[in-house]
Structure formats: C-alpha cells, structure tokens
Motif scaffolding. Structure first.
Motif, PDB file in Angstrom:
ATOM      1  N   HIS A  29      45.206  46.337  35.073  1.00  0.00           N
ATOM      2  CA  HIS A  29      44.176  47.019  36.181  1.00  0.00           C
ATOM      3  C   HIS A  29      44.334  46.633  37.614  1.00  0.00           C
ATOM      4  CE1 HIS A  29      40.043  47.442  37.667  1.00  0.00           C
ATOM      5  NE2 HIS A  29      39.750  48.318  36.937  1.00  0.00           N
ATOM      6  N   GLN A  30      44.552  45.112  37.731  1.00  0.00           N
ATOM      7  CA  GLN A  30      44.810  44.756  38.999  1.00  0.00           C
ATOM      8  C   GLN A  30      46.064  45.331  39.651  1.00  0.00           C
ATOM      9  OE1 GLN A  30      45.724  40.392  39.395  1.00  0.00           O
ATOM     10  NE2 GLN A  30      45.209  40.239  41.345  1.00  0.00           N
ATOM     11  N   ALA A  31      47.110  45.784  38.997  1.00  0.00           N
ATOM     12  CA  ALA A  31      48.246  46.370  39.540  1.00  0.00           C
ATOM     13  C   ALA A  31      47.899  47.960  39.948  1.00  0.00           C
ATOM     14  CB  ALA A  31      49.203  46.686  38.448  1.00  0.00           C
ATOM     15  N   GLY A  32      46.718  48.324  39.692  1.00  0.00           N
ATOM     16  CA  GLY A  32      46.091  49.868  39.760  1.00  0.00           C
ATOM     17  C   GLY A  32      46.157  50.817  38.544  1.00  0.00           C
ATOM     18  N   TYR A  33      46.304  50.215  37.452  1.00  0.00           N
ATOM     19  CA  TYR A  33      46.141  50.996  36.370  1.00  0.00           C
ATOM     20  C   TYR A  33      44.767  51.549  35.718  1.00  0.00           C
ATOM     21  CZ  TYR A  33      51.263  50.847  35.151  1.00  0.00           C
ATOM     22  OH  TYR A  33      52.424  50.766  35.117  1.00  0.00           O
ATOM     23  N   CYS A  34      44.557  52.716  35.327  1.00  0.00           N
ATOM     24  CA  CYS A  34      43.458  52.749  34.501  1.00  0.00           C
ATOM     25  C   CYS A  34      43.841  52.081  33.069  1.00  0.00           C
ATOM     26  CB  CYS A  34      42.806  54.378  34.297  1.00  0.00           C
ATOM     27  SG  CYS A  34      42.294  55.012  35.762  1.00  0.00           S
ATOM     28  N   VAL A  35      42.638  51.590  32.591  1.00  0.00           N
ATOM     29  CA  VAL A  35      43.011  50.930  31.326  1.00  0.00           C
ATOM     30  C   VAL A  35      42.236  51.293  30.182  1.00  0.00           C
ATOM     31  CG1 VAL A  35      42.886  48.565  30.470  1.00  0.00           C
ATOM     32  CG2 VAL A  35      43.659  48.935  32.718  1.00  0.00           C
ATOM     33  N   ILE A  36      42.722  51.562  29.064  1.00  0.00           N
ATOM     34  CA  ILE A  36      42.021  51.859  27.651  1.00  0.00           C
ATOM     35  C   ILE A  36      42.240  50.834  26.778  1.00  0.00           C
ATOM     36  CG2 ILE A  36      41.963  53.410  25.611  1.00  0.00           C
ATOM     37  CD1 ILE A  36      43.312  55.555  27.694  1.00  0.00           C
ATOM     38  N   ILE A  37      41.162  50.236  26.710  1.00  0.00           N
ATOM     39  CA  ILE A  37      40.957  48.957  25.708  1.00  0.00           C
ATOM     40  C   ILE A  37      40.686  49.128  24.213  1.00  0.00           C
ATOM     41  CG2 ILE A  37      39.662  46.638  25.413  1.00  0.00           C
ATOM     42  CD1 ILE A  37      38.880  46.966  28.434  1.00  0.00           C
ATOM     43  N   HIS A  38      41.383  48.927  23.208  1.00  0.00           N
ATOM     44  CA  HIS A  38      41.383  49.201  21.903  1.00  0.00           C
ATOM     45  C   HIS A  38      40.879  47.906  21.241  1.00  0.00           C
ATOM     46  CE1 HIS A  38      42.840  48.416  17.877  1.00  0.00           C
ATOM     47  NE2 HIS A  38      42.139  49.557  17.489  1.00  0.00           N
ATOM     48  N   CYS A  39      39.839  48.056  20.462  1.00  0.00           N
ATOM     49  CA  CYS A  39      39.472  46.878  19.571  1.00  0.00           C
ATOM     50  C   CYS A  39      38.975  47.308  18.209  1.00  0.00           C
ATOM     51  CB  CYS A  39      38.129  46.197  20.496  1.00  0.00           C
ATOM     52  SG  CYS A  39      36.763  47.044  20.299  1.00  0.00           S
ATOM     53  N   ARG A  40      38.977  46.733  17.440  1.00  0.00           N
ATOM     54  CA  ARG A  40      38.593  46.633  15.921  1.00  0.00           C
ATOM     55  C   ARG A  40      37.205  46.087  15.661  1.00  0.00           C
ATOM     56  NH1 ARG A  40      41.558  44.778  10.441  1.00  0.00           N
ATOM     57  NH2 ARG A  40      41.523  42.863  11.580  1.00  0.00           N
ATOM     58  N   ARG A  41      37.039  44.769  15.666  1.00  0.00           N
ATOM     59  CA  ARG A  41      35.760  44.201  15.258  1.00  0.00           C
ATOM     60  C   ARG A  41      35.345  43.609  16.777  1.00  0.00           C
ATOM     61  NH1 ARG A  41      38.900  41.446  11.240  1.00  0.00           N
ATOM     62  NH2 ARG A  41      38.704  42.282   9.383  1.00  0.00           N
ATOM     63  N   SER A  42      35.777  43.627  17.720  1.00  0.00           N
ATOM     64  CA  SER A  42      35.398  42.639  18.817  1.00  0.00           C
ATOM     65  C   SER A  42      34.956  43.575  20.149  1.00  0.00           C
ATOM     66  CB  SER A  42      36.358  41.935  19.385  1.00  0.00           C
ATOM     67  OG  SER A  42      37.079  40.905  18.492  1.00  0.00           O
ATOM     68  N   GLN A  43      33.899  44.633  19.627  1.00  0.00           N
ATOM     69  CA  GLN A  43      33.433  45.697  20.607  1.00  0.00           C
ATOM     70  C   GLN A  43      32.720  44.949  21.626  1.00  0.00           C
ATOM     71  OE1 GLN A  43      31.575  49.003  18.609  1.00  0.00           O
ATOM     72  NE2 GLN A  43      31.130  49.918  20.739  1.00  0.00           N
ATOM     73  N   HIS A  44      31.753  43.859  21.382  1.00  0.00           N
ATOM     74  CA  HIS A  44      31.102  43.232  22.517  1.00  0.00           C
ATOM     75  C   HIS A  44      32.038  42.700  23.569  1.00  0.00           C
ATOM     76  CE1 HIS A  44      27.951  41.118  24.367  1.00  0.00           C
ATOM     77  NE2 HIS A  44      28.667  40.169  24.448  1.00  0.00           N
TER      78      HIS A  44
END
Length: 252
Positions: A29-44
C-alpha cells in the motif's frame, strides 16, 4: 465500496489480516498499490487494517473472507478479487496453517488441512487468476519456509506442504513465462509462533534458535514484506527463484 483503480497496480494477499501478511499489505500500500486483504477467521483484524489503509488513500483497500479449505469458497475468491478493482498485478500466496503433527498422531484431517492451506489453495488460486496476471504482465510470490530444506521434527506434514509450494513456484515459472513471473520468499525465524507455552523450556528453545542465526537476531515482518515487494515490482528478470530471508540460518 471499492473504486476502480485505473492504472493503479493491485495486489491480492492471502492470509493478510495479521502478522507477516498484514505487513506485506502495508508495504504494498505504501508503494502505491490497491490492496485486497484476504482472511479466514480474522475478519475484525482485516477490516481494521483496511480502514487504516483507506484513511490514507480512500478506496485503496478491500477485504475478502474465504476458507481456502472450502473448494467452493476458493473457486469464488478469484472472481471476487477481480471484481474489487477490475485488474490484478500481483498474487501473494501467504496464507498458511502451521502446527505440529508428530508422526505417531498425524491424522488425515491434519494432512489435508496443511496441504490445502499451504499448497492446493495457492495452485488453484494461481490457476483462476493467471489470465488477469497475464494481461497485466504481473507476478506471483509464494511464501515458503527454510525448514523445507532443513527438515523439522514433528512438522513433517507442514514441511511437505511447503515443499510442494516450492515445486509449484518453479513449475509455474516455466509454464506462465514470459508473461508472468513466479517466485518465492523463504522466511527464517521472523516471529515466534502464536500460542506457544512460556517457561524455561520455551526460552531455551528460542535461545538455541537465535544462537544458530549468524546475524544473531530475529528477522522482522518488514524485511519479508520488502523482499516480496522487490520480487513483485522490481525484479523484472527474476523468475523461478526462492530468496531466503533468514539471517544466514540456512548456512548452518
């Protein structure tokens, strides 16, 4: 709601809610990307990370929840990822189950869980997203483990799964060339595992690990994240390689 990224590069990181995965998300993100964050249990945790990133740049981070052991959820994840920003430049296969499986008590369920999270999911997610990565001349970066080569008592199923991921890295580097580069980062001792027992035995084990590292310290999540970013963005003539980020531990 996400916004179209236009020419902004996009990265999908599996298992990115916490620890090393979250640091990879921050780095990209700091490098300018849009970021898609995948998770399973740690949605919070994932939602909190995305909110933090979106405060810096509106619409630049999204969260997708999926159980990578569920073949139907896995099949849908690639489609959902592409719908976030209508493109993909980098896939980081970071998600991983990790726990001991002594041979005497190893079960089929444990074997399947470790193989699914560490190898199968990465392969089939790469399959789903290959057309988008070919279109963007993108890259795949896999997170392996230095213990694949060293061996790890009581962790045979985990190390076998990571070895499969390493083999996949080399094979897909050939198959997807020249359009998509495929590499891996192999961390050494970066963070102590969560939920470890405290006490003299644990302290002695950790001291023994540190004594075997030539640089005499743990690595940091940031050092892993920076290496992943290097392979994704800057290493234009590198494919099929695994970079060990282990303070020299694999020399022993």
């Amino acid at each position: 709601m996400t916004q179209p990224s236009g020419q902004t590069p996009v990265v999908l990181i599996t298992g990115a809610a916490k620890r090393i995965g979250a640091e990879i998300a921050r780095c990209f993100h700091q490098a300018g990307y849009c970021v898609i964050i995948h998770c399973r249990r740690s949605q919070h945790d994932a939602e909190a990370l995305a909110a933090q990133l979106n405060r810096h740049r509106a619409g630049s981070a999204s969260v997708l929840v999926a159980d990578l052991n569920d073949e139907h959820a896995l099949a849908a994840l690639g489609t959902r990822a592409l719908s976030c920003y209508q493109r993909l430049d980098t896939l980081v296969n970071n998600a991983s189950s990790f726990y001991p499986t002594p041979l005497a008590s190893l079960t089929q369920t444990q074997w399947l869980d470790l193989m699914n999270s560490n190898a199968r999911a990465a392969l089939f997610l790469s399959q789903q997203l290959a057309p988008a990565l070919i279109k963007s001349a993108g890259s795949i970066v896999n997170l392996t483990d230095i213990n694949v080569n060293r061996g790890m008592a009581d962790f045979s199923a985990y190390t076998m799964a990571k070895a499969a991921l390493g083999a996949m890295t080399r094979s897909l580097a050939r198959e997807l060339a020249p359009s998509v580069r495929v590499n891996a980062v192999s961390p050494g001792a970066i963070l102590w595992p969560e939920h470890t027992e405290e006490g003299a035995t644990q302290d002695a084990e950790q001291a023994s690990i540190l004594a075997g590292i030539p640089l005499k310290r743990l690595g940091t999540p940031a050092e892993i994240a920076q290496t992943v970013l290097f392979l994704a963005r800057d290493a234009a003539y590198v494919t099929g390689q695994t970079i060990r980020v282990d303070g020299g531990r694999s020399l022993a």
